[in-house]
Design a protein around this motif. Sequence first.
Motif, PDB file in Angstrom:
ATOM      1  N   ALA A  59      34.610  14.308  -8.845  1.00  8.64           N
ATOM      2  CA  ALA A  59      33.841  13.653  -7.779  1.00  8.64           C
ATOM      3  C   ALA A  59      33.805  14.521  -6.526  1.00  8.64           C
ATOM      4  CB  ALA A  59      34.444  12.285  -7.464  1.00  8.64           C
ATOM      5  N   ALA A  60      34.917  15.152  -6.201  1.00  6.05           N
ATOM      6  CA  ALA A  60      34.973  16.019  -5.022  1.00  6.05           C
ATOM      7  C   ALA A  60      34.093  17.254  -5.214  1.00  6.05           C
ATOM      8  CB  ALA A  60      36.414  16.420  -4.733  1.00  6.05           C
ATOM      9  N   LEU A  61      34.068  17.793  -6.432  1.00  2.00           N
ATOM     10  CA  LEU A  61      33.198  18.939  -6.706  1.00  2.00           C
ATOM     11  C   LEU A  61      31.733  18.546  -6.535  1.00  2.00           C
ATOM     12  CD1 LEU A  61      35.014  20.498  -9.796  1.00  2.00           C
ATOM     13  CD2 LEU A  61      34.950  21.408  -7.462  1.00  2.00           C
TER      14      LEU A  61
ATOM     15  N   VAL B 203      32.335  24.159 -14.092  1.00  2.17           N
ATOM     16  CA  VAL B 203      33.703  24.628 -13.899  1.00  2.17           C
ATOM     17  C   VAL B 203      34.476  24.403 -15.193  1.00  2.17           C
ATOM     18  CG1 VAL B 203      35.807  24.379 -12.526  1.00  2.17           C
ATOM     19  CG2 VAL B 203      33.563  24.006 -11.457  1.00  2.17           C
ATOM     20  N   PRO B 204      35.029  25.465 -15.772  1.00  2.00           N
ATOM     21  CA  PRO B 204      35.798  25.284 -17.013  1.00  2.00           C
ATOM     22  C   PRO B 204      36.955  24.299 -16.832  1.00  2.00           C
ATOM     23  CG  PRO B 204      35.443  27.622 -16.549  1.00  2.00           C
ATOM     24  CD  PRO B 204      34.989  26.856 -15.333  1.00  2.00           C
ATOM     25  N   GLU B 205      37.208  23.542 -17.891  1.00  2.00           N
ATOM     26  CA  GLU B 205      38.272  22.534 -17.831  1.00  2.00           C
ATOM     27  C   GLU B 205      39.629  23.166 -17.504  1.00  2.00           C
ATOM     28  OE1 GLU B 205      37.902  19.222 -17.893  1.00  2.00           O
ATOM     29  OE2 GLU B 205      35.747  19.513 -18.113  1.00  2.00           O
ATOM     30  N   GLY B 206      39.866  24.364 -18.007  1.00  2.00           N
ATOM     31  CA  GLY B 206      41.132  25.040 -17.711  1.00  2.00           C
ATOM     32  C   GLY B 206      41.298  25.306 -16.228  1.00  2.00           C
ATOM     33  N   ALA B 207      40.215  25.659 -15.553  1.00  2.00           N
ATOM     34  CA  ALA B 207      40.276  25.893 -14.110  1.00  2.00           C
ATOM     35  C   ALA B 207      40.556  24.583 -13.376  1.00  2.00           C
ATOM     36  CB  ALA B 207      38.974  26.514 -13.614  1.00  2.00           C
ATOM     37  N   LYS B 208      39.923  23.505 -13.818  1.00  2.00           N
ATOM     38  CA  LYS B 208      40.158  22.213 -13.170  1.00  2.00           C
ATOM     39  C   LYS B 208      41.599  21.747 -13.389  1.00  2.00           C
ATOM     40  CE  LYS B 208      36.169  20.487 -14.804  1.00  2.00           C
ATOM     41  NZ  LYS B 208      35.070  19.544 -15.062  1.00  2.00           N
ATOM     42  N   LEU B 209      42.112  21.952 -14.589  1.00  2.00           N
ATOM     43  CA  LEU B 209      43.517  21.592 -14.847  1.00  2.00           C
ATOM     44  C   LEU B 209      44.459  22.416 -13.967  1.00  2.00           C
ATOM     45  CD1 LEU B 209      43.625  21.168 -18.725  1.00  2.00           C
ATOM     46  CD2 LEU B 209      44.204  19.439 -17.020  1.00  2.00           C
ATOM     47  N   THR B 210      44.153  23.690 -13.798  1.00  2.00           N
ATOM     48  CA  THR B 210      44.975  24.534 -12.937  1.00  2.00           C
ATOM     49  C   THR B 210      44.932  24.031 -11.505  1.00  2.00           C
ATOM     50  OG1 THR B 210      44.608  26.442 -14.374  1.00  2.00           O
ATOM     51  CG2 THR B 210      45.362  26.893 -12.128  1.00  2.00           C
TER      52      THR B 210
ATOM     53  N   GLU C  75      45.515  35.840   5.503  1.00  2.00           N
ATOM     54  CA  GLU C  75      46.501  36.243   6.509  1.00  2.00           C
ATOM     55  C   GLU C  75      47.905  35.780   6.101  1.00  2.00           C
ATOM     56  OE1 GLU C  75      47.550  38.140  10.038  1.00  2.00           O
ATOM     57  OE2 GLU C  75      45.529  37.985   9.240  1.00  2.00           O
ATOM     58  N   ALA C  76      48.008  34.541   5.616  1.00  2.00           N
ATOM     59  CA  ALA C  76      49.307  33.972   5.249  1.00  2.00           C
ATOM     60  C   ALA C  76      49.874  34.619   3.993  1.00  2.00           C
ATOM     61  CB  ALA C  76      49.169  32.462   5.057  1.00  2.00           C
ATOM     62  N   GLY C  77      49.008  34.977   3.070  1.00  2.00           N
ATOM     63  CA  GLY C  77      49.475  35.613   1.834  1.00  2.00           C
ATOM     64  C   GLY C  77      49.813  34.625   0.747  1.00  2.00           C
ATOM     65  N   ASP C  78      50.817  33.807   0.951  1.00  2.00           N
ATOM     66  CA  ASP C  78      51.220  32.859  -0.082  1.00  2.00           C
ATOM     67  C   ASP C  78      51.148  31.449   0.478  1.00  2.00           C
ATOM     68  OD1 ASP C  78      52.121  31.845  -2.501  1.00  2.00           O
ATOM     69  OD2 ASP C  78      54.226  32.047  -1.953  1.00  2.00           O
ATOM     70  N   SER C  79      50.019  30.813   0.241  1.00  2.00           N
ATOM     71  CA  SER C  79      49.820  29.441   0.701  1.00  2.00           C
ATOM     72  C   SER C  79      49.068  28.698  -0.394  1.00  2.00           C
ATOM     73  CB  SER C  79      49.008  29.425   2.002  1.00  2.00           C
ATOM     74  OG  SER C  79      47.688  29.887   1.771  1.00  2.00           O
ATOM     75  N   PHE C  80      48.938  27.405  -0.220  1.00  2.00           N
ATOM     76  CA  PHE C  80      48.203  26.614  -1.190  1.00  2.00           C
ATOM     77  C   PHE C  80      46.758  27.088  -1.294  1.00  2.00           C
ATOM     78  CE2 PHE C  80      45.523  22.833  -2.033  1.00  2.00           C
ATOM     79  CZ  PHE C  80      45.878  22.666  -3.358  1.00  2.00           C
ATOM     80  N   ASP C  81      46.099  27.298  -0.143  1.00  2.00           N
ATOM     81  CA  ASP C  81      44.719  27.784  -0.157  1.00  2.00           C
ATOM     82  C   ASP C  81      44.630  29.153  -0.835  1.00  2.00           C
ATOM     83  OD1 ASP C  81      43.682  25.511   1.007  1.00  2.00           O
ATOM     84  OD2 ASP C  81      43.404  26.404   2.995  1.00  2.00           O
ATOM     85  N   ALA C  82      45.611  30.014  -0.588  1.00  2.00           N
ATOM     86  CA  ALA C  82      45.619  31.338  -1.224  1.00  2.00           C
ATOM     87  C   ALA C  82      45.724  31.200  -2.743  1.00  2.00           C
ATOM     88  CB  ALA C  82      46.764  32.186  -0.677  1.00  2.00           C
ATOM     89  N   GLN C  83      46.483  30.230  -3.214  1.00  2.00           N
ATOM     90  CA  GLN C  83      46.602  30.007  -4.660  1.00  2.00           C
ATOM     91  C   GLN C  83      45.266  29.558  -5.259  1.00  2.00           C
ATOM     92  OE1 GLN C  83      49.832  27.192  -4.749  1.00  2.00           O
ATOM     93  NE2 GLN C  83      51.357  28.799  -5.054  1.00  2.00           N
ATOM     94  N   ILE C  84      44.546  28.710  -4.544  1.00  2.00           N
ATOM     95  CA  ILE C  84      43.225  28.257  -5.016  1.00  2.00           C
ATOM     96  C   ILE C  84      42.272  29.452  -5.081  1.00  2.00           C
ATOM     97  CG2 ILE C  84      41.208  26.828  -4.452  1.00  2.00           C
ATOM     98  CD1 ILE C  84      43.590  25.188  -5.465  1.00  2.00           C
ATOM     99  N   ILE C  85      42.273  30.275  -4.049  1.00  2.00           N
ATOM    100  CA  ILE C  85      41.408  31.458  -4.011  1.00  2.00           C
ATOM    101  C   ILE C  85      41.775  32.423  -5.128  1.00  2.00           C
ATOM    102  CG2 ILE C  85      40.741  33.472  -2.627  1.00  2.00           C
ATOM    103  CD1 ILE C  85      41.397  31.560  -0.138  1.00  2.00           C
ATOM    104  N   LEU C  86      43.060  32.668  -5.309  1.00  2.00           N
ATOM    105  CA  LEU C  86      43.514  33.587  -6.351  1.00  2.00           C
ATOM    106  C   LEU C  86      43.159  33.075  -7.742  1.00  2.00           C
ATOM    107  CD1 LEU C  86      45.010  36.235  -6.919  1.00  2.00           C
ATOM    108  CD2 LEU C  86      47.130  34.913  -6.993  1.00  2.00           C
ATOM    109  N   MET C  87      43.305  31.777  -7.968  1.00  2.00           N
ATOM    110  CA  MET C  87      42.935  31.200  -9.259  1.00  2.00           C
ATOM    111  C   MET C  87      41.443  31.390  -9.513  1.00  2.00           C
ATOM    112  SD  MET C  87      41.426  28.548 -11.105  1.00  2.00           S
ATOM    113  CE  MET C  87      40.929  27.570  -9.720  1.00  2.00           C
ATOM    114  N   THR C  88      40.624  31.193  -8.472  1.00  2.00           N
ATOM    115  CA  THR C  88      39.183  31.365  -8.607  1.00  2.00           C
ATOM    116  C   THR C  88      38.842  32.816  -8.929  1.00  2.00           C
ATOM    117  OG1 THR C  88      38.932  29.613  -6.956  1.00  2.00           O
ATOM    118  CG2 THR C  88      36.974  30.888  -7.478  1.00  2.00           C
TER     119      THR C  88
END
Length: 132
Positions: free
Chosen positions: A25-27, A37-44, A100-113
């Motif tokens: 719904a958010a997407l 969006v692949p299901e694996g990406a959504k699960l991640t 800038e932060a390097g290791d943050s929640f947003d950085a994890q989302i970006i890296l996964m993408t």
Amino acid sequence: MARQRSSLGFLGMFGRSGDLRQLDAALRGVDLHPALVPEGAKLTIVNLMKDHWSDEPPLQAYPAVAQLFGYCVAGPEAFEQSNGLPHRLDAERRLEAALEAGDSFDAQIILMTLHAKLISGEVVERYGLSTD
């Protein structure tokens, strides 16, 4: 308290888990059809959210996650056309702060993408992103 597991459903007999429905719904809310969006990406994504929040992620977290993810996937111009300049600027601010932060929640989302190869080439080029 045990963490609730995410479920994709099975042959139409069992429904998708609530967290995946919330993410879908958010997407849609950022004009990114969940089927793209692949299901694996959504699960991640939902697993990253569960790791980030000690309890279940709050409902208001899903649109924020979808906004950053949608920006990464669509790219700046397409995202702005669908969501407006204020949302584009907010996503860009979050992306810059994550870098800038390097290791943050947003950085994890970006890296996964980036690792899932779902990220817009324009975003990769603009911010000099790589998997190295």
